[in-house]
Design an enzyme around this catalytic site. Sequence first.
Site, mmCIF file in Angstrom:
data_model
loop_
_atom_site.group_PDB
_atom_site.id
_atom_site.type_symbol
_atom_site.label_atom_id
_atom_site.label_comp_id
_atom_site.label_asym_id
_atom_site.label_seq_id
_atom_site.Cartn_x
_atom_site.Cartn_y
_atom_site.Cartn_z
ATOM 1 N N SER A 54 -34.534 9.422 -33.759
ATOM 2 C CA SER A 54 -35.318 10.648 -33.937
ATOM 3 C C SER A 54 -34.516 11.824 -34.484
ATOM 4 O O SER A 54 -35.110 12.799 -34.925
ATOM 5 C CB SER A 54 -35.931 11.055 -32.594
ATOM 6 N N ASP A 333 -37.277 20.391 -27.624
ATOM 7 C CA ASP A 333 -37.830 19.708 -26.449
ATOM 8 C C ASP A 333 -36.670 19.178 -25.601
ATOM 9 O O ASP A 333 -35.547 19.667 -25.726
ATOM 10 C CB ASP A 333 -38.819 18.610 -26.876
ATOM 11 N N HIS A 336 -34.222 17.208 -28.482
ATOM 12 C CA HIS A 336 -34.026 17.479 -29.914
ATOM 13 C C HIS A 336 -33.837 18.964 -30.232
ATOM 14 O O HIS A 336 -34.556 19.798 -29.679
ATOM 15 C CB HIS A 336 -35.233 16.961 -30.697
#
Length: 357
Positions: A54, A333, A336
């Site tokens: 991610s 979050d 990240h």
Amino acid sequence: MKPPQTLFLLLTLFLFYLLSGQKGVLVSAAHHHHHTQRHLFDWRPTKLFVFGDSYSDTGNNGKSVASSWKQPYGITFPGKPSGRFSDGRVLTDFLARFIGVKSPIPYRFRKVGAKHLKYGVNFAYGGTGVFNTLVLDPNMTTQIDFFQKLIKNDYVFTPKDLHSSVALVTVAGNDYGTYVATNGSVQGWQPFITSVVNQVTVNLKRIYALGVSKIVVTALQPLGCLPSSTAAFSFQQCNGTENALVSFHNLLLQQAVAKLNNETKNSFIILDLYASFTSVFKNKGDLGSIKFENPLRPCCIGISSEYSCGSMDESGSKKYTICKNPESAFFWDTAHPTQQGWRAVYSALQATLEELY
Ligand SMILES: *[C@@H]1O[C@H](CO)[C@@H](O)[C@H](O)[C@H]1NC(C)=O
Ligand SMILES: *[C@@H]1O[C@H](CO)[C@@H](O)[C@H](O)[C@H]1NC(C)=O
Ligand SMILES: *[C@@H]1O[C@H](CO)[C@@H](O)[C@H](O)[C@H]1NC(C)=O
Ligand SMILES: *[C@@H]1O[C@H](CO)[C@@H](O)[C@H](O)[C@H]1NC(C)=O
């Protein structure tokens, strides 16, 4: 799991590696460079190929399941959810801009016809690792299989294309997350970290063997400083045990990359996310306009532990809170960075990136 024991084990290993005469210093974000070098070489990258998780995914995860496709992800850029795990741009976008190409299309959205693949392909899937993790998305081996198929079966990229390409690899955080969730044995850490780095090395060699001439791999970010770990300390302090494990991973990675570079005329570059995150935490991203009040506190938080950023209940009401100004937060979050966080990290990595030329 007994943290002091882990820490002791890690420190012992660390000392062993330092004393065994290996260079234990990661390529530092503050490395000195000769900027004039850039113009001495006739090398302009034309494509970017991206592998991993991610930190570099720009839309491969499935729309129905991934938080990256939910509000409020993407509110800063492009203004709606875009499959990026951030409020805006991620590392891939900054690196693409640096080398002068558009952010490459996510593999999931590729279409027949080379036009869509002009700037390369992003094969990264959020949640994945070098080994299989808790998500079903393709691990890095499978991602490279996709790349290989485009080259060898579909003839989409020529050797010349590949020679003028850069690859970006961000991986391994989810391998360790999975280890903690499914095993967590203290004795098992050292062999597990070794096997992860060995697999990363196999993967890097494969990308090189396919013809990519410059491969950028990230040293692992300080996992113990991610909000998921610092929440227990009210976002005031990192988990040192986890960071010691990460340092061991990064040490092995640095040694593996040094060996690869000795064999390949310096085709590999480590982007040290550990050092760059840490320096941003220390100076609060103070690069003029950027300033993070508490760099460890995320912008978007679930209202309780059963919820996360992007959660909604059955009636569609939000189960998260979001800070007033995402530009004031380093983390978006629980795992990240925000776009502004990535910008600060990218800025700290400038000097290392110059090595691409
Ligand atoms: C990657 O995933 C494939 C498919 O699940 C699996 O067969 C393979 O063993 C995995 N590779 C690694 C290195 O774990
Ligand atoms: C957990 O770690 C221990 C110690 O290394 C190992 O023997 C065991 O196979 C691991 N179990 C799993 C499910 O990975
Ligand atoms: C720090 O991380 C380790 C390894 O994941 C964990 O066992 C420990 O509970 C954490 N410490 C705190 C105080 O959260
Ligand atoms: C680099 O490789 C050569 C042989 O190819 C070897 O003699 C030398 O020790 C290696 N250097 C390092 C730093 O690994």
